[in-house]
Design a protein around this motif. Structure first.
Motif, PDB file in Angstrom:
ATOM      1  N   ARG A   1       0.828  -1.210   0.000  1.00  0.00           N
ATOM      2  CA  ARG A   1       0.000   0.000   0.000  1.00  0.00           C
ATOM      3  C   ARG A   1       0.861   1.259   0.000  1.00  0.00           C
ATOM      4  NH1 ARG A   1      -3.441  -3.330   3.210  1.00  0.00           N
ATOM      5  NH2 ARG A   1      -2.383  -2.733   5.140  1.00  0.00           N
ATOM      6  N   ASN A   2       1.955   1.243   0.776  1.00  0.00           N
ATOM      7  CA  ASN A   2       2.853   2.398   0.821  1.00  0.00           C
ATOM      8  C   ASN A   2       3.491   2.660  -0.542  1.00  0.00           C
ATOM      9  OD1 ASN A   2       2.321   2.778   3.523  1.00  0.00           O
ATOM     10  ND2 ASN A   2       4.172   1.741   4.232  1.00  0.00           N
ATOM     11  N   ALA A   3       3.976   1.587  -1.182  1.00  0.00           N
ATOM     12  CA  ALA A   3       4.612   1.739  -2.490  1.00  0.00           C
ATOM     13  C   ALA A   3       3.610   2.267  -3.510  1.00  0.00           C
ATOM     14  CB  ALA A   3       5.185   0.399  -2.951  1.00  0.00           C
ATOM     15  N   ARG A   4       2.405   1.718  -3.498  1.00  0.00           N
ATOM     16  CA  ARG A   4       1.366   2.168  -4.431  1.00  0.00           C
ATOM     17  C   ARG A   4       1.036   3.644  -4.195  1.00  0.00           C
ATOM     18  NH1 ARG A   4      -2.377  -1.183  -3.020  1.00  0.00           N
ATOM     19  NH2 ARG A   4      -2.000  -2.745  -4.643  1.00  0.00           N
ATOM     20  N   LEU A   5       0.943   4.036  -2.932  1.00  0.00           N
ATOM     21  CA  LEU A   5       0.604   5.421  -2.585  1.00  0.00           C
ATOM     22  C   LEU A   5       1.664   6.399  -3.083  1.00  0.00           C
ATOM     23  CD1 LEU A   5      -1.218   7.406  -1.017  1.00  0.00           C
ATOM     24  CD2 LEU A   5       0.182   6.936   1.005  1.00  0.00           C
ATOM     25  N   TYR A   6       2.927   6.069  -2.858  1.00  0.00           N
ATOM     26  CA  TYR A   6       4.007   6.994  -3.253  1.00  0.00           C
ATOM     27  C   TYR A   6       4.147   7.079  -4.768  1.00  0.00           C
ATOM     28  CZ  TYR A   6       5.754   8.278   1.328  1.00  0.00           C
ATOM     29  OH  TYR A   6       5.883   8.849   2.584  1.00  0.00           O
ATOM     30  N   ILE A   7       4.005   5.945  -5.445  1.00  0.00           N
ATOM     31  CA  ILE A   7       4.091   5.963  -6.909  1.00  0.00           C
ATOM     32  C   ILE A   7       2.934   6.771  -7.488  1.00  0.00           C
ATOM     33  CG2 ILE A   7       3.933   4.527  -8.991  1.00  0.00           C
ATOM     34  CD1 ILE A   7       5.362   2.307  -7.339  1.00  0.00           C
ATOM     35  N   SER A   8       1.726   6.522  -6.977  1.00  0.00           N
ATOM     36  CA  SER A   8       0.550   7.243  -7.438  1.00  0.00           C
ATOM     37  C   SER A   8       0.682   8.740  -7.180  1.00  0.00           C
ATOM     38  CB  SER A   8      -0.692   6.687  -6.726  1.00  0.00           C
ATOM     39  OG  SER A   8      -1.832   7.471  -7.006  1.00  0.00           O
ATOM     40  N   HIS A   9       1.134   9.083  -5.986  1.00  0.00           N
ATOM     41  CA  HIS A   9       1.280  10.502  -5.610  1.00  0.00           C
ATOM     42  C   HIS A   9       2.314  11.192  -6.502  1.00  0.00           C
ATOM     43  CE1 HIS A   9       1.730  13.623  -2.116  1.00  0.00           C
ATOM     44  NE2 HIS A   9       1.233  14.146  -3.225  1.00  0.00           N
ATOM     45  N   PHE A  10       3.408  10.511  -6.780  1.00  0.00           N
ATOM     46  CA  PHE A  10       4.449  11.110  -7.623  1.00  0.00           C
ATOM     47  C   PHE A  10       3.905  11.399  -9.022  1.00  0.00           C
ATOM     48  CE2 PHE A  10       7.955  11.213 -10.552  1.00  0.00           C
ATOM     49  CZ  PHE A  10       8.941  11.925  -9.871  1.00  0.00           C
ATOM     50  N   ILE A  11       3.156  10.448  -9.585  1.00  0.00           N
ATOM     51  CA  ILE A  11       2.609  10.646 -10.934  1.00  0.00           C
ATOM     52  C   ILE A  11       1.609  11.803 -10.936  1.00  0.00           C
ATOM     53  CG2 ILE A  11       1.253   9.583 -12.780  1.00  0.00           C
ATOM     54  CD1 ILE A  11       2.473   6.887 -11.967  1.00  0.00           C
ATOM     55  N   GLN A  12       0.830  11.917  -9.870  1.00  0.00           N
ATOM     56  CA  GLN A  12      -0.106  13.044  -9.778  1.00  0.00           C
ATOM     57  C   GLN A  12       0.640  14.380  -9.744  1.00  0.00           C
ATOM     58  OE1 GLN A  12      -3.502  12.503  -6.916  1.00  0.00           O
ATOM     59  NE2 GLN A  12      -2.529  10.515  -6.552  1.00  0.00           N
ATOM     60  N   VAL A  13       1.720  14.448  -8.973  1.00  0.00           N
ATOM     61  CA  VAL A  13       2.523  15.678  -8.899  1.00  0.00           C
ATOM     62  C   VAL A  13       3.131  15.997 -10.261  1.00  0.00           C
ATOM     63  CG1 VAL A  13       4.606  16.714  -7.891  1.00  0.00           C
ATOM     64  CG2 VAL A  13       2.993  15.458  -6.431  1.00  0.00           C
ATOM     65  N   LEU A  14       3.615  14.967 -10.955  1.00  0.00           N
ATOM     66  CA  LEU A  14       4.172  15.154 -12.296  1.00  0.00           C
ATOM     67  C   LEU A  14       3.111  15.706 -13.243  1.00  0.00           C
ATOM     68  CD1 LEU A  14       6.371  14.734 -14.483  1.00  0.00           C
ATOM     69  CD2 LEU A  14       5.548  12.372 -14.688  1.00  0.00           C
ATOM     70  N   ASN A  15       1.936  15.116 -13.221  1.00  0.00           N
ATOM     71  CA  ASN A  15       0.858  15.574 -14.102  1.00  0.00           C
ATOM     72  C   ASN A  15       0.467  17.018 -13.801  1.00  0.00           C
ATOM     73  OD1 ASN A  15       0.470  13.335 -15.773  1.00  0.00           O
ATOM     74  ND2 ASN A  15      -0.911  12.334 -14.325  1.00  0.00           N
ATOM     75  N   LEU A  16       0.400  17.365 -12.526  1.00  0.00           N
ATOM     76  CA  LEU A  16       0.055  18.736 -12.159  1.00  0.00           C
ATOM     77  C   LEU A  16       1.123  19.716 -12.627  1.00  0.00           C
ATOM     78  CD1 LEU A  16      -1.381  18.201  -8.558  1.00  0.00           C
ATOM     79  CD2 LEU A  16      -2.648  18.909 -10.597  1.00  0.00           C
ATOM     80  N   SER A  17       2.385  19.298 -12.544  1.00  0.00           N
ATOM     81  CA  SER A  17       3.476  20.161 -13.012  1.00  0.00           C
ATOM     82  C   SER A  17       3.385  20.384 -14.517  1.00  0.00           C
ATOM     83  CB  SER A  17       4.834  19.544 -12.656  1.00  0.00           C
ATOM     84  OG  SER A  17       4.992  19.450 -11.252  1.00  0.00           O
ATOM     85  N   VAL A  18       2.978  19.352 -15.252  1.00  0.00           N
ATOM     86  CA  VAL A  18       2.792  19.489 -16.703  1.00  0.00           C
ATOM     87  C   VAL A  18       1.621  20.424 -16.998  1.00  0.00           C
ATOM     88  CG1 VAL A  18       2.163  18.262 -18.813  1.00  0.00           C
ATOM     89  CG2 VAL A  18       3.834  17.264 -17.234  1.00  0.00           C
ATOM     90  N   ILE A  19       0.521  20.237 -16.274  1.00  0.00           N
ATOM     91  CA  ILE A  19      -0.667  21.086 -16.469  1.00  0.00           C
ATOM     92  C   ILE A  19      -0.334  22.554 -16.191  1.00  0.00           C
ATOM     93  CG2 ILE A  19      -2.970  21.604 -15.554  1.00  0.00           C
ATOM     94  CD1 ILE A  19      -3.287  18.554 -15.099  1.00  0.00           C
ATOM     95  N   ARG A  20       0.479  22.804 -15.175  1.00  0.00           N
ATOM     96  CA  ARG A  20       0.849  24.187 -14.839  1.00  0.00           C
ATOM     97  C   ARG A  20       1.907  24.752 -15.782  1.00  0.00           C
ATOM     98  NH1 ARG A  20       0.701  22.115  -9.347  1.00  0.00           N
ATOM     99  NH2 ARG A  20       2.975  21.865  -9.468  1.00  0.00           N
TER     100      ARG A  20
END
Length: 236
Positions: free
Chosen positions: A73-92
């Motif tokens: 669960r921890n690994a899934r959470l961190y990987i998911s969170h990182f991809i979300q941050v990456l996507n937000l950085s692209v959107i911005r």
């Protein structure tokens, strides 16, 4: 006469063997052969050890799996969170969307990849770690919250425990296979010994026969509507 039922669990098999092993050799008439008795005394500790070893490795696997599921669960959470941050950085507009290809992500797709299974976590964890390193080699600033270093810590722990789980599963499967293999021999041994005991007491009246056989560990069950045997059952 109640009907006989052979043991159908390992604990029942061990109880049957233990009772056979404890049969008094000083009885006026031993209800089984000395070879059968010796076979039981040899087989009992071996089977007991195999069953205990399997139970212990299975318990270890179950306990390890509880911790492993939290690590997944921890690994899934961190990987998911990182991809979300990456996507937000692209959107911005902070990161060019083409750079998402470093992570094997579609530049125009901002949905999260499926991380429901362990293989997906393994693959996407490697993808984003390699992708972030590649982007930084091309002059990009590292993402934060979470940083790739933090993601990698949880990813490496996940891989380590994943390998450990395989070891636990392999050990449990191997020990179960050993139990199953010896279980076949134990069943034959108990059946043959019980046959000998019943044959030895076959001439006795019902209650005495039942009592002598049960004292040797044979397990009987009443049929539907059948009355239990008592000393009075032997009175003509």
């Amino acid at each position: 006469m109640p009907y006989r039922r052979l043991p159908n669990t390992d604990q029942a098999r061990l109880r049957a063997l233990e009772r056979i092993v404890d049969i008094d050799e000083t009885l006026p008439e031993l209800p089984l052969s000395y070879k059968q008795l010796n076979d039981a005394r040899t087989s009992y500790p071996l089977f007991l050890n195999l069953v205990q070893l399997y139970n212990q490795t299975f318990e270890n696997q179950v306990n390890a799996n509880k911790k492993y599921q939290q690590i997944v669960r921890n690994a899934r959470l961190y990987i998911s969170h990182f991809i979300q941050v990456l996507n937000l950085s692209v959107i911005r507009g902070e990161i060019k969307k083409e750079y998402k290809r470093f992570y094997k992500l579609d530049p125009d797709n901002f949905t999260l990849p499926d991380l429901t299974n362990e293989q997906a976590i393994t693959d996407w964890g490697r993808n984003i770690i390699d992708g972030e390193n590649e982007r930084m080699r091309n002059g990009g600033a590292p993402l934060q919250n979470p940083s790739i270093a933090k993601v990698k810590v949880h990813y490496d722990i996940f891989k380590e425990y994943k390998n450990s789980q395989k070891v636990h599963q392999s050990s449990t499967a191997r020990n179960l296979e050993n139990v199953v293999e010896m279980r076949k021999k134990i069943d034959i041994l108990i059946r043959d010994i019980w046959d000998s005991i019943e044959k030895n007491y076959a001439a006795q009246p019902p209650y005495k026969r039942w009592k002598a056989c049960t004292d040797c560990g044979i397990v009987y069950y009443l049929r539907k509507g059948e009355e239990p045997l008592t000393p009075e059952s032997d009175i003509a």
